[in-house]
Write a protein that holds these residues in place. Structure first.
Motif, PDB file in Angstrom:
ATOM      1  N   LYS A 172       0.842  -1.199   0.000  1.00  0.00           N
ATOM      2  CA  LYS A 172       0.000   0.000   0.000  1.00  0.00           C
ATOM      3  C   LYS A 172       0.872   1.243   0.000  1.00  0.00           C
ATOM      4  O   LYS A 172       1.886   1.312   0.689  1.00  0.00           O
ATOM      5  CB  LYS A 172      -0.930   0.014   1.204  1.00  0.00           C
ATOM      6  CG  LYS A 172      -2.042  -0.997   1.072  1.00  0.00           C
ATOM      7  CD  LYS A 172      -3.034  -0.876   2.185  1.00  0.00           C
ATOM      8  CE  LYS A 172      -4.128  -1.898   1.943  1.00  0.00           C
ATOM      9  NZ  LYS A 172      -5.022  -2.026   3.038  1.00  0.00           N
ATOM     10  N   ALA A 173       0.432   2.238  -0.772  1.00  0.00           N
ATOM     11  CA  ALA A 173       1.210   3.468  -0.895  1.00  0.00           C
ATOM     12  C   ALA A 173       1.129   4.339   0.353  1.00  0.00           C
ATOM     13  O   ALA A 173       2.042   5.075   0.664  1.00  0.00           O
ATOM     14  CB  ALA A 173       0.722   4.266  -2.103  1.00  0.00           C
ATOM     15  N   SER A 174       0.052   4.240   1.088  1.00  0.00           N
ATOM     16  CA  SER A 174      -0.091   5.093   2.265  1.00  0.00           C
ATOM     17  C   SER A 174       0.236   4.328   3.536  1.00  0.00           C
ATOM     18  O   SER A 174       0.136   3.110   3.585  1.00  0.00           O
ATOM     19  CB  SER A 174      -1.513   5.646   2.354  1.00  0.00           C
ATOM     20  OG  SER A 174      -2.421   4.592   2.516  1.00  0.00           O
ATOM     21  N   ARG A 175       0.615   5.052   4.548  1.00  0.00           N
ATOM     22  CA  ARG A 175       0.971   4.443   5.824  1.00  0.00           C
ATOM     23  C   ARG A 175      -0.287   3.898   6.502  1.00  0.00           C
ATOM     24  O   ARG A 175      -1.310   4.550   6.557  1.00  0.00           O
ATOM     25  CB  ARG A 175       1.625   5.506   6.713  1.00  0.00           C
ATOM     26  CG  ARG A 175       2.085   4.948   8.032  1.00  0.00           C
ATOM     27  CD  ARG A 175       2.933   5.934   8.736  1.00  0.00           C
ATOM     28  NE  ARG A 175       2.090   6.919   9.392  1.00  0.00           N
ATOM     29  CZ  ARG A 175       2.552   7.932  10.081  1.00  0.00           C
ATOM     30  NH1 ARG A 175       3.826   8.130  10.182  1.00  0.00           N
ATOM     31  NH2 ARG A 175       1.743   8.780  10.664  1.00  0.00           N
ATOM     32  N   ASN A 176      -0.175   2.707   7.016  1.00  0.00           N
ATOM     33  CA  ASN A 176      -1.269   2.092   7.753  1.00  0.00           C
ATOM     34  C   ASN A 176      -1.007   2.345   9.240  1.00  0.00           C
ATOM     35  O   ASN A 176      -0.184   1.684   9.844  1.00  0.00           O
ATOM     36  CB  ASN A 176      -1.326   0.595   7.450  1.00  0.00           C
ATOM     37  CG  ASN A 176      -2.509  -0.072   8.107  1.00  0.00           C
ATOM     38  OD1 ASN A 176      -2.975   0.356   9.159  1.00  0.00           O
ATOM     39  ND2 ASN A 176      -2.984  -1.139   7.504  1.00  0.00           N
ATOM     40  N   LYS A 177      -1.713   3.314   9.804  1.00  0.00           N
ATOM     41  CA  LYS A 177      -1.460   3.700  11.199  1.00  0.00           C
ATOM     42  C   LYS A 177      -1.898   2.630  12.191  1.00  0.00           C
ATOM     43  O   LYS A 177      -1.462   2.624  13.323  1.00  0.00           O
ATOM     44  CB  LYS A 177      -2.163   5.020  11.504  1.00  0.00           C
ATOM     45  CG  LYS A 177      -1.565   6.181  10.755  1.00  0.00           C
ATOM     46  CD  LYS A 177      -2.243   7.471  11.107  1.00  0.00           C
ATOM     47  CE  LYS A 177      -1.631   8.610  10.315  1.00  0.00           C
ATOM     48  NZ  LYS A 177      -2.258   9.870  10.582  1.00  0.00           N
ATOM     49  N   LEU A 178      -2.765   1.725  11.739  1.00  0.00           N
ATOM     50  CA  LEU A 178      -3.231   0.686  12.647  1.00  0.00           C
ATOM     51  C   LEU A 178      -2.171  -0.381  12.885  1.00  0.00           C
ATOM     52  O   LEU A 178      -2.194  -1.074  13.876  1.00  0.00           O
ATOM     53  CB  LEU A 178      -4.505   0.037  12.099  1.00  0.00           C
ATOM     54  CG  LEU A 178      -5.701   0.965  11.945  1.00  0.00           C
ATOM     55  CD1 LEU A 178      -6.858   0.224  11.286  1.00  0.00           C
ATOM     56  CD2 LEU A 178      -6.121   1.519  13.299  1.00  0.00           C
ATOM     57  N   VAL A 179      -1.247  -0.524  11.937  1.00  0.00           N
ATOM     58  CA  VAL A 179      -0.228  -1.560  12.050  1.00  0.00           C
ATOM     59  C   VAL A 179       1.143  -0.926  11.912  1.00  0.00           C
ATOM     60  O   VAL A 179       1.649  -0.737  10.824  1.00  0.00           O
ATOM     61  CB  VAL A 179      -0.420  -2.640  10.959  1.00  0.00           C
ATOM     62  CG1 VAL A 179       0.625  -3.730  11.101  1.00  0.00           C
ATOM     63  CG2 VAL A 179      -1.802  -3.234  11.018  1.00  0.00           C
ATOM     64  N   SER A 180       1.732  -0.563  13.030  1.00  0.00           N
ATOM     65  CA  SER A 180       3.102  -0.081  13.075  1.00  0.00           C
ATOM     66  C   SER A 180       3.435   0.843  11.908  1.00  0.00           C
ATOM     67  O   SER A 180       4.288   0.541  11.084  1.00  0.00           O
ATOM     68  CB  SER A 180       4.070  -1.261  13.122  1.00  0.00           C
ATOM     69  OG  SER A 180       5.340  -0.822  13.493  1.00  0.00           O
ATOM     70  N   GLY A 181       2.754   1.979  11.842  1.00  0.00           N
ATOM     71  CA  GLY A 181       2.914   2.930  10.747  1.00  0.00           C
ATOM     72  C   GLY A 181       4.346   3.322  10.466  1.00  0.00           C
ATOM     73  O   GLY A 181       4.750   3.433   9.312  1.00  0.00           O
ATOM     74  N   ASN A 182       5.160   3.523  11.503  1.00  0.00           N
ATOM     75  CA  ASN A 182       6.547   3.900  11.301  1.00  0.00           C
ATOM     76  C   ASN A 182       7.311   2.791  10.588  1.00  0.00           C
ATOM     77  O   ASN A 182       8.127   3.055   9.709  1.00  0.00           O
ATOM     78  CB  ASN A 182       7.196   4.226  12.646  1.00  0.00           C
ATOM     79  CG  ASN A 182       8.537   4.878  12.496  1.00  0.00           C
ATOM     80  OD1 ASN A 182       8.733   5.712  11.608  1.00  0.00           O
ATOM     81  ND2 ASN A 182       9.468   4.494  13.341  1.00  0.00           N
ATOM     82  N   LEU A 183       7.052   1.558  10.932  1.00  0.00           N
ATOM     83  CA  LEU A 183       7.700   0.420  10.282  1.00  0.00           C
ATOM     84  C   LEU A 183       7.298   0.352   8.817  1.00  0.00           C
ATOM     85  O   LEU A 183       8.140   0.126   7.942  1.00  0.00           O
ATOM     86  CB  LEU A 183       7.344  -0.881  11.008  1.00  0.00           C
ATOM     87  CG  LEU A 183       7.880  -2.183  10.416  1.00  0.00           C
ATOM     88  CD1 LEU A 183       9.400  -2.146  10.290  1.00  0.00           C
ATOM     89  CD2 LEU A 183       7.440  -3.358  11.279  1.00  0.00           C
TER      90      LEU A 183
END
Length: 132
Positions: free
Chosen positions: A51-62
């Protein structure tokens, strides 16, 4: 040799898979590879990584770090493969655990992996019980 990075044993399987994707991408970039095909049997980790966007629900920084490594390559494919037809990965993981070392880059296919590779390329299903 660089100290081996260990994944915390109390993290979720998904986070462990994402760390695996991260570490593979980091290593291939550091080794100078530009075209990467990464396969995993964790569909959720693959979907999140792609996915191109960060998934904040799953370790967004990672996930952001994974995307950073991906941008350093010319071409990256992260594909899902079913565990039952991924005998090479199973055998390599078992071998790595037996070695008890950090990372190992194989420049050529070891002889002990040829049978697994042949079965995988033909789509032969593995039993999840007693698979070796």
């Amino acid at each position: 040799m660089e100290e081996t990075k260990r994944i915390e044993s109390n993290c979720s399987p998904l986070i462990a898979e994402l760390w695996g994707v991260h570490e593979v991408l980091r290593l291939v970039v550091e080794k100078g590879f530009k075209n990467v095909i990464l396969e995993s049997d964790s569909k959720e980790a693959i979907d999140i990584s792609n996915k191109a966007s960060r998934n904040k629900l799953v370790s967004g920084n990672l996930v952001c770090k994974i995307h950073d490594w991906m941008r350093m390559c010319e071409k990256v494919e992260i594909n899902h493969v079913y565990r039952e037809v991924n005998g090479c990965a199973n055998r390599l993981a078992k071998h790595g655990k037996e070695l008890g070392v950090g990372y190992v880059f194989l420049l050529n296919m070891p002889r002990w992996l040829v049978d697994n590779f042949s079965r995988d390329s033909k789509g032969v299903l593995y039993s999840r019980i007693g698979c070796g």
